[in-house]
Design a protein around this motif. Structure first.
Motif, PDB file in Angstrom:
ATOM      1  N   ASP A 177     -24.961 -18.590 -18.358  1.00  0.00           N
ATOM      2  CA  ASP A 177     -25.205 -19.159 -17.030  1.00  0.00           C
ATOM      3  C   ASP A 177     -24.057 -18.835 -16.084  1.00  0.00           C
ATOM      4  O   ASP A 177     -24.277 -18.483 -14.918  1.00  0.00           O
ATOM      5  N   ILE A 178     -22.833 -18.934 -16.582  1.00  0.00           N
ATOM      6  CA  ILE A 178     -21.662 -18.632 -15.758  1.00  0.00           C
ATOM      7  C   ILE A 178     -21.682 -17.158 -15.350  1.00  0.00           C
ATOM      8  O   ILE A 178     -21.402 -16.820 -14.192  1.00  0.00           O
ATOM      9  N   LYS A 179     -22.018 -16.270 -16.285  1.00  0.00           N
ATOM     10  CA  LYS A 179     -22.107 -14.845 -15.960  1.00  0.00           C
ATOM     11  C   LYS A 179     -23.132 -14.601 -14.859  1.00  0.00           C
ATOM     12  O   LYS A 179     -22.913 -13.775 -13.969  1.00  0.00           O
ATOM     13  N   GLU A 180     -24.243 -15.322 -14.916  1.00  0.00           N
ATOM     14  CA  GLU A 180     -25.276 -15.171 -13.892  1.00  0.00           C
ATOM     15  C   GLU A 180     -24.764 -15.617 -12.518  1.00  0.00           C
ATOM     16  O   GLU A 180     -25.070 -14.984 -11.506  1.00  0.00           O
ATOM     17  N   VAL A 181     -23.991 -16.689 -12.483  1.00  0.00           N
ATOM     18  CA  VAL A 181     -23.440 -17.165 -11.214  1.00  0.00           C
ATOM     19  C   VAL A 181     -22.459 -16.143 -10.647  1.00  0.00           C
ATOM     20  O   VAL A 181     -22.466 -15.857  -9.442  1.00  0.00           O
ATOM     21  N   TYR A 182     -21.616 -15.565 -11.513  1.00  0.00           N
ATOM     22  CA  TYR A 182     -20.698 -14.524 -11.038  1.00  0.00           C
ATOM     23  C   TYR A 182     -21.470 -13.305 -10.541  1.00  0.00           C
ATOM     24  O   TYR A 182     -21.086 -12.688  -9.537  1.00  0.00           O
ATOM     25  N   ALA A 183     -22.564 -12.950 -11.218  1.00  0.00           N
ATOM     26  CA  ALA A 183     -23.384 -11.825 -10.772  1.00  0.00           C
ATOM     27  C   ALA A 183     -24.002 -12.131  -9.404  1.00  0.00           C
ATOM     28  O   ALA A 183     -24.070 -11.251  -8.530  1.00  0.00           O
ATOM     29  N   GLU A 184     -24.434 -13.363  -9.223  1.00  0.00           N
ATOM     30  CA  GLU A 184     -24.978 -13.785  -7.925  1.00  0.00           C
ATOM     31  C   GLU A 184     -23.906 -13.698  -6.844  1.00  0.00           C
ATOM     32  O   GLU A 184     -24.164 -13.215  -5.735  1.00  0.00           O
ATOM     33  N   ALA A 185     -22.699 -14.152  -7.173  1.00  0.00           N
ATOM     34  CA  ALA A 185     -21.594 -14.084  -6.214  1.00  0.00           C
ATOM     35  C   ALA A 185     -21.308 -12.639  -5.835  1.00  0.00           C
ATOM     36  O   ALA A 185     -21.118 -12.320  -4.661  1.00  0.00           O
ATOM     37  N   ALA A 230     -23.379 -10.117  -5.972  1.00  0.00           N
ATOM     38  CA  ALA A 230     -24.497  -9.616  -5.172  1.00  0.00           C
ATOM     39  C   ALA A 230     -24.402 -10.090  -3.723  1.00  0.00           C
ATOM     40  O   ALA A 230     -24.919  -9.434  -2.818  1.00  0.00           O
ATOM     41  N   ASN A 231     -23.726 -11.209  -3.512  1.00  0.00           N
ATOM     42  CA  ASN A 231     -23.548 -11.743  -2.165  1.00  0.00           C
ATOM     43  C   ASN A 231     -22.248 -11.266  -1.516  1.00  0.00           C
ATOM     44  O   ASN A 231     -21.837 -11.771  -0.475  1.00  0.00           O
ATOM     45  N   GLY A 232     -21.576 -10.308  -2.155  1.00  0.00           N
ATOM     46  CA  GLY A 232     -20.417  -9.675  -1.551  1.00  0.00           C
ATOM     47  C   GLY A 232     -19.073 -10.296  -1.898  1.00  0.00           C
ATOM     48  O   GLY A 232     -18.053  -9.904  -1.330  1.00  0.00           O
ATOM     49  N   PHE A 233     -19.050 -11.255  -2.818  1.00  0.00           N
ATOM     50  CA  PHE A 233     -17.778 -11.864  -3.206  1.00  0.00           C
ATOM     51  C   PHE A 233     -17.107 -11.038  -4.297  1.00  0.00           C
ATOM     52  O   PHE A 233     -17.775 -10.440  -5.134  1.00  0.00           O
ATOM     53  N   ASP A 234     -15.790 -11.003  -4.256  1.00  0.00           N
ATOM     54  CA  ASP A 234     -14.997 -10.312  -5.274  1.00  0.00           C
ATOM     55  C   ASP A 234     -14.885 -11.240  -6.480  1.00  0.00           C
ATOM     56  O   ASP A 234     -14.227 -12.284  -6.417  1.00  0.00           O
ATOM     57  N   THR A 235     -15.508 -10.878  -7.580  1.00  0.00           N
ATOM     58  CA  THR A 235     -15.558 -11.778  -8.734  1.00  0.00           C
ATOM     59  C   THR A 235     -14.209 -11.933  -9.417  1.00  0.00           C
ATOM     60  O   THR A 235     -13.922 -12.988  -9.987  1.00  0.00           O
ATOM     61  N   LYS A 236     -13.365 -10.919  -9.348  1.00  0.00           N
ATOM     62  CA  LYS A 236     -12.032 -11.034  -9.934  1.00  0.00           C
ATOM     63  C   LYS A 236     -11.229 -12.107  -9.204  1.00  0.00           C
ATOM     64  O   LYS A 236     -10.582 -12.953  -9.826  1.00  0.00           O
ATOM     65  N   VAL A 237     -11.302 -12.084  -7.895  1.00  0.00           N
ATOM     66  CA  VAL A 237     -10.605 -13.084  -7.091  1.00  0.00           C
ATOM     67  C   VAL A 237     -11.256 -14.451  -7.281  1.00  0.00           C
ATOM     68  O   VAL A 237     -10.565 -15.466  -7.395  1.00  0.00           O
ATOM     69  N   LEU A 238     -12.558 -14.473  -7.367  1.00  0.00           N
ATOM     70  CA  LEU A 238     -13.278 -15.729  -7.590  1.00  0.00           C
ATOM     71  C   LEU A 238     -12.863 -16.378  -8.913  1.00  0.00           C
ATOM     72  O   LEU A 238     -12.641 -17.592  -8.981  1.00  0.00           O
ATOM     73  N   ARG A 239     -12.702 -15.576  -9.946  1.00  0.00           N
ATOM     74  CA  ARG A 239     -12.242 -16.103 -11.242  1.00  0.00           C
ATOM     75  C   ARG A 239     -10.832 -16.688 -11.108  1.00  0.00           C
ATOM     76  O   ARG A 239     -10.519 -17.721 -11.701  1.00  0.00           O
ATOM     77  N   LYS A 240      -9.987 -16.027 -10.313  1.00  0.00           N
ATOM     78  CA  LYS A 240      -8.629 -16.533 -10.088  1.00  0.00           C
ATOM     79  C   LYS A 240      -8.674 -17.867  -9.347  1.00  0.00           C
ATOM     80  O   LYS A 240      -7.928 -18.796  -9.672  1.00  0.00           O
ATOM     81  N   VAL A 241      -9.561 -17.984  -8.358  1.00  0.00           N
ATOM     82  CA  VAL A 241      -9.708 -19.232  -7.613  1.00  0.00           C
ATOM     83  C   VAL A 241     -10.132 -20.364  -8.556  1.00  0.00           C
ATOM     84  O   VAL A 241      -9.575 -21.467  -8.513  1.00  0.00           O
TER      85      VAL A 241
END
Length: 81
Positions: A31-39, A41-52
């Protein structure tokens, strides 16, 4: 009832509970992987998002200490002036 039967039943119960929890953990990880994939797809940097997400888990003092040490190391390496 024989003590070895009780121990065997208890052990089996523990193993089965662990197995169920491992299945739940995998489902949550998916489920978490799916949320990161959604992020992503919406233009968010997932590496930075994980850091946040990681930073939000820390308390204020822990975060400030880590930032101070990071600044010290970067300064020592000449990466920050």
């Amino acid at each position: 009832m024989d003590a070895s039967v009780v121990a065997k039943d208890q052990l089996l119960s523990i193993v089965e509970r662990i197995e169920r929890l491992e299945e739940e953990k995998k489902a949550i990880a998916d489920d978490i992987k799916e949320v990161y994939a959604e992020a992503k797809a919406n233009g968010f940097d997932t590496k930075v998002l994980r850091k946040v997400v990681s930073i939000r888990k820390q308390d204020q003092a822990q975060r400030e200490e880590e930032e101070a040490i990071l600044d010290l190391y970067l300064t020592a390496l000449g990466m920050v002036k």
